[in-house]
Write a protein that holds these residues in place. Structure first.
Motif, mmCIF file in Angstrom:
data_model
loop_
_atom_site.group_PDB
_atom_site.id
_atom_site.type_symbol
_atom_site.label_atom_id
_atom_site.label_comp_id
_atom_site.label_asym_id
_atom_site.label_seq_id
_atom_site.Cartn_x
_atom_site.Cartn_y
_atom_site.Cartn_z
ATOM 1 N N UNK A 150 0.802 -1.223 0.000
ATOM 2 C CA UNK A 150 0.000 0.000 0.000
ATOM 3 C C UNK A 150 0.831 1.267 0.000
ATOM 4 N N UNK A 151 2.140 1.132 -0.223
ATOM 5 C CA UNK A 151 3.015 2.302 -0.245
ATOM 6 C C UNK A 151 3.171 2.780 -1.681
ATOM 7 N N UNK A 152 3.259 4.089 -1.850
ATOM 8 C CA UNK A 152 3.445 4.672 -3.174
ATOM 9 C C UNK A 152 4.923 4.684 -3.522
ATOM 10 N N UNK A 153 5.290 3.998 -4.596
ATOM 11 C CA UNK A 153 6.679 3.957 -5.045
ATOM 12 C C UNK A 153 6.824 4.871 -6.252
ATOM 13 N N UNK A 154 7.807 5.713 -6.211
ATOM 14 C CA UNK A 154 8.081 6.604 -7.349
ATOM 15 C C UNK A 154 9.379 6.143 -7.992
ATOM 16 N N UNK A 155 9.299 5.855 -9.263
ATOM 17 C CA UNK A 155 10.466 5.380 -9.990
ATOM 18 C C UNK A 155 10.998 6.498 -10.851
ATOM 19 N N UNK A 156 12.296 6.574 -10.903
ATOM 20 C CA UNK A 156 12.932 7.594 -11.733
ATOM 21 C C UNK A 156 13.332 6.978 -13.058
ATOM 22 N N UNK A 157 13.509 7.815 -14.022
ATOM 23 C CA UNK A 157 13.857 7.323 -15.351
ATOM 24 C C UNK A 157 12.589 7.254 -16.178
ATOM 25 N N UNK A 158 12.458 6.225 -16.943
ATOM 26 C CA UNK A 158 11.248 6.089 -17.740
ATOM 27 C C UNK A 158 11.578 5.665 -19.154
ATOM 28 N N UNK A 159 10.597 5.791 -19.988
ATOM 29 C CA UNK A 159 10.748 5.371 -21.371
ATOM 30 C C UNK A 159 10.392 6.537 -22.287
ATOM 31 N N UNK A 160 10.861 6.445 -23.495
ATOM 32 C CA UNK A 160 10.520 7.441 -24.504
ATOM 33 C C UNK A 160 9.221 6.968 -25.177
ATOM 34 N N UNK A 161 8.099 7.550 -24.744
ATOM 35 C CA UNK A 161 6.793 7.087 -25.201
ATOM 36 C C UNK A 161 6.618 7.260 -26.721
ATOM 37 N N UNK A 162 7.114 8.354 -27.246
ATOM 38 C CA UNK A 162 6.953 8.602 -28.682
ATOM 39 C C UNK A 162 7.689 7.546 -29.508
ATOM 40 N N UNK A 163 8.909 7.192 -29.069
ATOM 41 C CA UNK A 163 9.699 6.212 -29.812
ATOM 42 C C UNK A 163 9.055 4.820 -29.728
ATOM 43 N N UNK A 164 8.604 4.453 -28.547
ATOM 44 C CA UNK A 164 7.983 3.134 -28.388
ATOM 45 C C UNK A 164 6.678 3.060 -29.184
ATOM 46 N N UNK A 165 5.884 4.130 -29.148
ATOM 47 C CA UNK A 165 4.639 4.163 -29.920
ATOM 48 C C UNK A 165 4.931 4.011 -31.401
ATOM 49 N N UNK A 166 5.953 4.710 -31.864
ATOM 50 C CA UNK A 166 6.343 4.636 -33.278
ATOM 51 C C UNK A 166 6.813 3.222 -33.639
ATOM 52 N N UNK A 167 7.610 2.610 -32.755
ATOM 53 C CA UNK A 167 8.102 1.246 -33.000
ATOM 54 C C UNK A 167 6.949 0.233 -33.055
ATOM 55 N N UNK A 168 5.989 0.383 -32.147
ATOM 56 C CA UNK A 168 4.847 -0.545 -32.104
ATOM 57 C C UNK A 168 4.023 -0.428 -33.381
ATOM 58 N N UNK A 169 3.734 0.797 -33.797
ATOM 59 C CA UNK A 169 2.911 0.981 -35.007
ATOM 60 C C UNK A 169 3.647 0.487 -36.247
ATOM 61 N N UNK A 170 4.971 0.710 -36.311
ATOM 62 C CA UNK A 170 5.747 0.216 -37.464
ATOM 63 C C UNK A 170 5.729 -1.310 -37.516
ATOM 64 N N UNK A 171 5.936 -1.943 -36.361
ATOM 65 C CA UNK A 171 5.942 -3.411 -36.325
ATOM 66 C C UNK A 171 4.575 -3.968 -36.713
ATOM 67 N N UNK A 172 3.512 -3.345 -36.242
ATOM 68 C CA UNK A 172 2.166 -3.814 -36.580
ATOM 69 C C UNK A 172 1.887 -3.630 -38.075
ATOM 70 N N UNK A 173 2.319 -2.501 -38.625
ATOM 71 C CA UNK A 173 2.115 -2.258 -40.062
ATOM 72 C C UNK A 173 2.897 -3.260 -40.907
ATOM 73 N N UNK A 174 4.108 -3.568 -40.498
ATOM 74 C CA UNK A 174 4.912 -4.553 -41.226
ATOM 75 C C UNK A 174 4.242 -5.929 -41.190
ATOM 76 N N UNK A 175 3.774 -6.317 -40.017
ATOM 77 C CA UNK A 175 3.100 -7.618 -39.895
ATOM 78 C C UNK A 175 1.828 -7.653 -40.737
#
Length: 194
Positions: free
Chosen positions: A156-181
Motif C-alpha cells: 500500500x506504499x506509493x513507489x516513485x520510480x525515476x527514469x522512464x521510457x521514450x513514449x513517442x519512440x515506443x509508440x512509433x516502434x509498435x505501429x511500425x511493427x504492426x504495419x509490417x506484420x
C-alpha cells in the motif's frame, strides 16, 4: 349599480356559455406556435440533440450503439435459408459467417467439392491473424502510454520510480511493427487469391 365594468372578454365568455359553445375562446391569443414537420418512413432528423427516424410507423431514436447491437445480437432466423437458429452451433457460426450452422456446412461442402476448401481455411486464418495483430497493437499502445509517475506496492506504499521510457519512440516502434506484420499477411492473402 356596478362597481366594476364588464370587459369585452367577459361579455364574449357569457355569450359563448349561453349559445352552448363553452369550449370556444373568448379572446385572441398571441404567442409561440411550434413549427410542425411531417416525417415519412425512413426519414432521419436531429431534434433536441438526438437523432430520430421512423421505422415501421414508429418514431425511434438512433444511437451510436445501434450498429454494434446489430453485429452482436443473433436474429431468430437465418438470413440465408430462413430457418430458425436454435442449434448450439448456430451462435458461433453466426458470429463468423452471419449464417446458421447448416448453411456453413453446405457452403464448406461445396468448397471441398470444388477443391477450394484449403485456400478458404488459410484465408480465414490470415484474417484471424490480422485481428490478433490489431488487438496486440492496441494493448501495447495502452501499456506504452500509461503513466509511470508512481506505483502502489503490495504493502500500500506509493513507489516513485525515476527514469522512464521514450513514449513517442515506443509508440512509433509498435505501429511500425504492426504495419509490417499487416503488410506481410496481406501479401499472403493476395498471393493465395491469385
Amino acid at each position: 349599480m356596478l362597481k366594476k365594468e364588464f370587459k369585452r372578454k367577459d361579455v364574449d365568455r357569457a355569450r359563448n356559455l349561453l349559445t352552448g359553445k363553452s369550449g370556444a375562446s373568448s379572446e385572441t391569443q398571441v404567442g409561440y406556435k411550434k413549427k410542425r414537420v411531417d416525417y415519412k418512413e425512413g426519414d432521419v432528423w436531429v431534434e433536441n440533440k438526438k437523432t430520430w427516424t421512423i421505422k415501421d410507423g414508429i418514431k425511434q431514436t438512433i444511437s451510436k450503439m445501434d450498429a454494434i447491437k446489430k453485429e452482436i445480437f443473433m436474429p431468430l432466423c437465418c438470413p440465408k435459408c430462413g430457418k430458425v437458429m436454435k442449434c448450439q452451433l448456430d451462435k458461433p457460426n453466426y458470429k463468423v459467417h452471419k449464417t446458421c450452422f447448416n448453411c456453413v456446412v453446405e457452403f464448406e461442402g461445396k468448397l471441398k467439392l470444388q477443391g477450394k476448401y484449403d485456400d478458404y481455411i488459410k484465408n480465414l486464418q490470415l484474417k484471424n491473424q490480422l485481428t490478433i495483430i490489431d488487438e496486440m497493437e492496441n494493448m501495447f499502445l495502452d501499456l506504452a502510454n500509461q503513466s509511470n509517475k508512481g506505483y502502489i506496492s503490495e504493502h500500500g506504499e506509493l513507489e516513485r520510480w525515476k527514469g522512464g521510457i521514450d513514449k513517442e519512440k515506443i509508440t512509433e516502434d509498435i505501429t511500425k511493427a504492426a504495419q509490417t506484420a499487416r503488410k506481410n499477411i496481406q501479401k499472403e492473402v493476395t498471393n493465395k487469391e491469385d
